[in-house]
Write a protein that holds these residues in place. Structure first.
Motif, short mmCIF file in Angstrom:
data_model
loop_
_atom_site.label_atom_id
_atom_site.label_comp_id
_atom_site.label_asym_id
_atom_site.label_seq_id
_atom_site.Cartn_x
_atom_site.Cartn_y
_atom_site.Cartn_z
N LEU A 180 21.11 -15.15 -29.89
CA LEU A 180 20.12 -15.74 -30.80
C LEU A 180 19.17 -16.67 -30.04
N ALA A 181 19.75 -17.51 -29.18
CA ALA A 181 18.94 -18.44 -28.40
C ALA A 181 17.98 -17.69 -27.48
N ASN A 182 18.47 -16.64 -26.84
CA ASN A 182 17.61 -15.86 -25.94
C ASN A 182 16.46 -15.19 -26.69
N THR A 183 16.75 -14.71 -27.91
CA THR A 183 15.70 -14.09 -28.72
C THR A 183 14.62 -15.10 -29.07
N PHE A 184 15.06 -16.31 -29.47
CA PHE A 184 14.09 -17.35 -29.82
C PHE A 184 13.27 -17.75 -28.59
N ASN A 185 13.95 -17.95 -27.46
CA ASN A 185 13.25 -18.39 -26.24
C ASN A 185 12.23 -17.34 -25.79
N SER A 186 12.59 -16.07 -25.94
CA SER A 186 11.67 -15.00 -25.57
C SER A 186 10.43 -15.02 -26.47
N MET A 187 10.66 -15.26 -27.77
CA MET A 187 9.55 -15.34 -28.71
C MET A 187 8.66 -16.55 -28.40
N GLU A 188 9.30 -17.68 -28.11
CA GLU A 188 8.55 -18.91 -27.84
C GLU A 188 7.67 -18.75 -26.62
N ASN A 189 8.15 -18.02 -25.62
CA ASN A 189 7.37 -17.82 -24.40
C ASN A 189 6.14 -16.96 -24.64
N ARG A 190 6.19 -16.13 -25.70
CA ARG A 190 5.06 -15.24 -25.98
C ARG A 190 4.02 -15.88 -26.91
N MET A 191 4.33 -17.05 -27.45
CA MET A 191 3.40 -17.71 -28.37
C MET A 191 2.19 -18.25 -27.63
N VAL A 192 1.03 -18.12 -28.26
CA VAL A 192 -0.15 -18.82 -27.73
C VAL A 192 -0.09 -20.25 -28.25
N GLU A 193 -0.79 -21.15 -27.58
CA GLU A 193 -0.66 -22.57 -27.87
C GLU A 193 -1.01 -22.92 -29.32
N CYS A 194 -2.05 -22.26 -29.86
CA CYS A 194 -2.45 -22.59 -31.22
C CYS A 194 -1.41 -22.19 -32.26
N GLN A 195 -0.58 -21.17 -31.92
CA GLN A 195 0.45 -20.73 -32.87
C GLN A 195 1.57 -21.76 -32.99
N LYS A 196 1.84 -22.47 -31.91
CA LYS A 196 2.95 -23.42 -31.91
C LYS A 196 2.74 -24.53 -32.94
N SER A 197 1.48 -24.94 -33.11
CA SER A 197 1.20 -25.98 -34.10
C SER A 197 1.28 -25.45 -35.53
N MET A 198 1.27 -24.13 -35.68
CA MET A 198 1.30 -23.52 -37.01
C MET A 198 2.72 -23.25 -37.50
N ILE A 199 3.72 -23.53 -36.67
CA ILE A 199 5.10 -23.34 -37.10
C ILE A 199 5.85 -24.67 -37.11
N SER A 200 5.12 -25.76 -37.33
CA SER A 200 5.74 -27.09 -37.32
C SER A 200 6.81 -27.20 -38.40
N LYS A 201 6.57 -26.57 -39.56
CA LYS A 201 7.54 -26.61 -40.65
C LYS A 201 8.84 -25.94 -40.22
N GLU A 202 8.73 -24.79 -39.57
CA GLU A 202 9.93 -24.07 -39.12
C GLU A 202 10.67 -24.85 -38.04
N MET A 203 9.95 -25.54 -37.16
CA MET A 203 10.59 -26.32 -36.11
C MET A 203 11.30 -27.55 -36.69
N GLU A 204 10.75 -28.10 -37.77
CA GLU A 204 11.44 -29.19 -38.47
C GLU A 204 12.74 -28.68 -39.08
N GLN A 205 12.71 -27.47 -39.59
CA GLN A 205 13.93 -26.87 -40.15
C GLN A 205 14.98 -26.68 -39.06
N LEU A 206 14.53 -26.23 -37.88
CA LEU A 206 15.47 -26.06 -36.75
C LEU A 206 16.08 -27.40 -36.37
N ASP A 207 15.27 -28.44 -36.32
CA ASP A 207 15.77 -29.78 -35.98
C ASP A 207 16.85 -30.22 -36.96
N GLU A 208 16.66 -29.91 -38.23
CA GLU A 208 17.65 -30.28 -39.24
C GLU A 208 18.93 -29.48 -39.08
#
Length: 264
Positions: free
Chosen positions: A140-168
């Motif tokens: 699971l971690a490898n799948t997420f890391n692979s996806m994160e590496n393919r994100m463009v910078e502007c997309q990262k700011s658009m998933i802030s809600k999902e990253m807050e969920q991960l933090d929780e």
């Protein structure tokens, strides 16, 4: 453990050598002396093997004596080192767990099931289950890391809600009902395999949701790109201003839908 494997291998080779000697040298005068020497050496190997097995048994029983102690948690795989650093999800299985599972498998193959207490084999079964779940968590971690590496910078700011969920999820790995808040990047001690499985299920559902969001973002970005490219097909003259206005409104709607998490 390696000592037992070497002794077992040496004993097997000694037995094979004796069989060859019986076929080739049985009539030789010195054959009886050779057989006697082989038997004495085999007895010494058996004694060394027995002592080595006893040492392994004692060390494992000592390590597994206290269920609340660190060696117990690390051997059985109850301890998970999980960290989220630099937008990377890192999972580490204790080396002791890997060694314990590997060594017990070797002992089983070599026929030492009855020589070791049943309690050790029960712990082995538990460690195997934790080890298997750790591997799923790593995937699971490898799948997420692979996806994160393919994100463009502007997309990262658009998933802030999902990253807050991960933090929780990482702060409450055993669920909010247990009210056990985990300090940042501190190892997790699981009470049962089922707890780890529940955490993996939660993380898997979160990742499925993230995949859906990323798919929508990708489609929206592709649509915006196509719209901009189509605008370049028309000369920038007053006669085309209305068309340009329509295209820009289309892009605005797409961006608005992206902000609402809806399909563009």
């Amino acid at each position: 453990m390696q000592q037992i494997i070497n002794l077992k291998s040496l004993g097997t080779r000694m037995q094979r050598l004796t069989e060859l000697c019986s076929e080739l040298l049985e009539s030789a005068p010195a054959y009886e002396g050779l057989v006697k020497a082989q038997q004495q050496l085999q007895n010494r190997l058996d004694a060394c093997e027995k002592d080595a097995l006893k040492n392994i048994k004692n060390s494992l029983e000592t390590a597994l004596k206290d269920p609340q102690a660190e060696p117990f948690n690390r051997l059985l795989g109850r301890k998970t080192e999980l960290a989220f650093q630099n937008n990377t999800l890192q999972v580490k299985t204790p080396e002791e767990t890997v060694s314990f599972v590997t060594d017990m498998k070797e002992l089983h193959v070599m026929g030492y099931v009855r020589e070791l207490p049943a309690a050790l084999w029960d712990h082995f079964e538990t460690a195997k289950r934790f080890y298997r779940e750790h591997n799923i968590l790593k995937q699971l971690a490898n799948t997420f890391n692979s996806m994160e590496n393919r994100m463009v910078e502007c997309q990262k700011s658009m998933i802030s809600k999902e990253m807050e969920q991960l933090d929780e999820i990482l702060r409450f790995p055993k669920g909010k009902k247990k009210k056990e808040t985990r300090e940042k990047d501190k190892p997790i001690i699981w009470d049962t395999v089922e707890e780890l499985q529940s955490f993996i299920d939660t993380l898997s559902r979160w990742q499925t949701g993230l995949n859906d969001v990323m798919k929508k973002l990708h489609n929206a970005h592709s649509l915006i790109e196509e719209t901009v490219l189509s605008m370049l097909s028309y000369p920038l003259v007053p006669a085309n201003f209305g068309l340009y206005s329509q295209k820009l409104e289309s892009i605005e709607r797409t961006v608005e839908l992206m902000g609402q998490g809806r399909e563009a």
